[in-house]
Write an enzyme that holds these catalytic residues in place. Structure first.
Site, PDB file in Angstrom:
ATOM      1  N   SER A 153       0.826  -1.199   0.000  1.00 37.33           N
ATOM      2  CA  SER A 153       0.000   0.000   0.000  1.00 37.33           C
ATOM      3  C   SER A 153       0.867   1.259   0.000  1.00 37.33           C
ATOM      4  O   SER A 153       1.666   1.456  -0.909  1.00 37.33           O
ATOM      5  CB  SER A 153      -0.965  -0.056   1.179  1.00 37.33           C
ATOM      6  OG  SER A 153      -1.978   0.904   1.049  1.00 37.33           O
ATOM      7  N   ASP A 211      -8.268  -2.945  -7.346  1.00 32.62           N
ATOM      8  CA  ASP A 211      -7.775  -2.697  -5.993  1.00 32.62           C
ATOM      9  C   ASP A 211      -8.876  -2.073  -5.147  1.00 32.62           C
ATOM     10  O   ASP A 211      -9.441  -1.031  -5.501  1.00 32.62           O
ATOM     11  CB  ASP A 211      -6.567  -1.774  -6.056  1.00 32.62           C
ATOM     12  CG  ASP A 211      -5.998  -1.480  -4.682  1.00 32.62           C
ATOM     13  OD1 ASP A 211      -5.077  -2.197  -4.274  1.00 32.62           O
ATOM     14  OD2 ASP A 211      -6.500  -0.545  -4.018  1.00 32.62           O
ATOM     15  N   HIS A 214      -6.593  -5.751  -1.467  1.00 37.04           N
ATOM     16  CA  HIS A 214      -5.610  -4.692  -1.271  1.00 37.04           C
ATOM     17  C   HIS A 214      -4.515  -5.252  -0.373  1.00 37.04           C
ATOM     18  O   HIS A 214      -4.735  -5.509   0.802  1.00 37.04           O
ATOM     19  CB  HIS A 214      -6.273  -3.474  -0.616  1.00 37.04           C
ATOM     20  CG  HIS A 214      -5.353  -2.290  -0.474  1.00 37.04           C
ATOM     21  ND1 HIS A 214      -4.951  -1.533  -1.545  1.00 37.04           N
ATOM     22  CD2 HIS A 214      -4.758  -1.742   0.618  1.00 37.04           C
ATOM     23  CE1 HIS A 214      -4.165  -0.553  -1.133  1.00 37.04           C
ATOM     24  NE2 HIS A 214      -4.025  -0.670   0.181  1.00 37.04           N
TER      25      HIS A 214
END
Length: 422
Positions: A183, A280, A347
Site C-alpha cells: 500500500s 484494488d 488490497h
C-alpha cells in the site's frame, strides 16, 4: 480543499484491519506464527529521524540462515498518508504516527514467513519490516510548529537512519536484496528503489516490488481528480518534492505528480515487480469512487459485494481496469520487469499467507503470487501475468471490509465523522 481526513482514515482502515476473511484460519495456527520483536533505531534523534510525534523510528528484523544468510528482504509497512496539520496531528496520536502506540511484536507471514512451505524463495533470508510513522511513504523532510505542538515530517531521514543501522548488521555485505512494501509502503518502493541500489556495493543484486502501491493518477467517476489534489497537498506540506526523481520532475508540468508510481516508474533503473489487483479495493472505494463522488450512496451495495454491482457499474469498473493496464503498457515490455495483475477485489496480497501461497490462494495460469515473484527475482522464467476481466477468476480472495469494520476502526482512532469528509 481538505481531503486529508478522508484518505488518512480509509487507507488506515484497509491496511490496519488486515485479512478480514482469513483471520480465523490464521488464529487456528497460532503455533505456526512467527512473532518478531521491535528494534528501536539508536541515535536516530541525533539525525533528526523521528516519527510525527518525535518518537524514534523502529523496525523488526528476523535473521536469515544457511544459504540465505547474506540475502535481505526489506518490507515497508503501509498505512495511508496525511496532507494537512489537522490530520497529521490526529495521526501522531496513533500507531501510524508514533512508535509509542505500536505493538512491540509483529507477526511475520506471507513473504516474511520463515517457513519454507509458506515462503519457499525467501524464508531463509534476513527479513525486515520497516515501521511506518511519518505519513508520506518514508519521503518527507520538514517540521511544522503551530505554537503549542510540533509535527516532524521526517520520512526520508527515517529511511536513511534505518538503512544506516542495518548496514553494519550485514546489509552492507548483502548478495541479494529485495525491497518491497504494501500500500503506502508499496508506493515507498517506487521512491527508494534506486536509492537503495546506490547505497550498496555494485556486486549486490537489488530488485524491488510494490504490492498494492500502484496508485493511479486518475479522475474519479464525477470527473474530479481528488487523489491528485491530495498528493499535491501532501508533497507540499511534508517537503517531499526535493526527494522525487529529478528526471521525472523535470519531465512534468507539476513535479508532485512524480509521487504517483505510474510517472516515477519510467525512471527507475533497478529491476521491478508490480503486484496489484486490477480492481484494488482501496482505489475503487476511495479514489475511483470516493464518497464525495457518490453522495447518495448508489455504489454502496456494489462496494460491499461485487456480485451486487449493476451492469453499468461493472462497465465503469472495467474502465478502471483499462486505466491500470494502459498505465502499465510500456512497463509490460521491459526485459527485467515482472507483474502479477489479478482481478480480485483485494488490497495487499504479499503479507497474507492465504494470498501469498496456500492450497487455495489466488492463481494466474495455475501459479501463485509467490511462485511468480520467485520466478521473476531469480530469473527462472518470464514472470508477467495479467488476469482476465472480472468475474472470470474463481481463485480470488475478495477482501471487502464490512461497514461494521469501518465503524470500529473510526472509533479506535477517534477520527472525524465520515459525513464531514468532502
Amino acid at each position: 480543499m481538505r481531503n486529508s481526513s478522508f484518505f488518512a482514515i480509509l487507507l488506515v482502515i484497509l491496511v490496519g484491519l488486515g485479512p478480514w476473511r482469513s483471520i480465523h484460519s490464521l488464529e487456528s495456527k497460532q503455533e505456526m506464527r512467527l512473532s518478531v520483536a521491535m528494534t528501536i533505531v539508536p541515535h536516530a534523534g541525533s539525525l533528526g529521524a523521528v516519527c510525527l510525534d518525535g518518537s524514534p523510528p523502529a523496525y523488526h528484523l528476523h535473521r536469515g540462515f544457511g544459504a540465505g544468510a547474506r540475502n535481505w528482504l526489506l518490507q515497508f509497512e503501509g498505512g495511508g498518508w496525511c496532507d494537512d496539520v489537522s490530520s497529521c496531528l490526529e495521526r501522531s496520536r496513533t500507531r501510524r504516527g508514533s512508535t509509542r502506540y505500536m505493538n512491540k511484536l509483529e507477526v511475520f507471514s506471507g513473504i516474511l514467513s520463515n517457513n519454507p512451505s509458506m515462503n519457499p524463495d525467501f524464508y531463509d533470508w534476513n527479513r525486515v519490516k520497516l515501521r511506518y510513522c511519518d505519513g508520506a511513504s518514508f519521503a518527507g523532510d520538514s517540521v511544522n510548529h503551530n505554537g503549542t505542538t510540533v509535527l516532524y515530517f521526517r520520512g526520508q531521514r527515517i529511511w536513511d537512519a534505518i538503512i544506516l543501522d542495518l548496514l553494519p548488521k550485514g546489509l552492507s555485505q548483502a548478495q541479494k536484496v529485495l525491497l518491497s512494501g504494501c500500500s503506502a509502503g508499496g508506493l515507498a518502493t517506487f521512491l527508494h528503489c534506486d536509492d537503495l541500489a546506490r547505497l550498496l556495493p555494485k556486486a549486490t543484486t537489488v530488485k524491488c516490488m510494490s504490492d498494492a502501491g500502484f496508485f493511479l493518477d486518475v479522475k474519479d467517476i464525477s470527473g474530479k481528480n481528488t487523489i491528485r489534489s491530495f498528493f499535491s497537498s501532501l508533497v507540499t506540506l511534508q517537503g517531499v518534492q526535493k526527494y522525487l526523481n529529478r528526471n521525472c520532475a523535470g519531465s512534468l508540468d507539476y513535479p508532485y505528480q512524480c509521487f504517483f508510481p505510474q510517472h516515477a516508474l519510467t525512471y527507475i533503473r533497478s529491476p521491478y515487480f508490480i503486484l496489484n489487483s486490477a480492481y484494488d479495493v482501496y482505489q475503487f472505494h476511495h479514489i475511483f469512487v470516493p464518497p464525495s463522488a457518490d453522495p447518495y450512496g448508489h455504489w454502496n451495495r456494489c462496494k460491499s459485494n461485487p456480485a451486487a454491482c449493476t451492469a453499468n457499474q461493472i462497465a465503469i469498473l472495467q474502465g478502471f481496469r483499462s486505466e491500470i493496464l494502459t498505465a502499465l503498457r510500456l512497463f509490460g515490455g521491459s526485459r527485467n520487469g515482472g507483474m502479477f495483475i489479478n482481478s480480485c477485489f483485494a488490497h495487499c496480497q504479499s503479507e497474507l499467507q492465504d494470498t501469498w501461497i496456500a492450497w487455495n490462494s489466488p492463481r494466474l495460469h495455475n501459479k501463485t503470487i509467490a511462485e511468480v515473484v520467485g520466478d521473476w527475482y531469480f530469473e527462472r522464467k518470464v514472470a508477467k501475468e495479467i488476469d482476465c476481466p472480472y468475474p472470470c477468476d474463481h481463485t480470488c480472495h475478495n477482501h471487502i471490509p464490512s461497514s461494521q469494520a469501518y465503524e470500529w476502526r473510526l472509533k479506535e482512532f477517534k477520527y472525524v465523522d465520515l459525513q464531514r469528509i468532502p
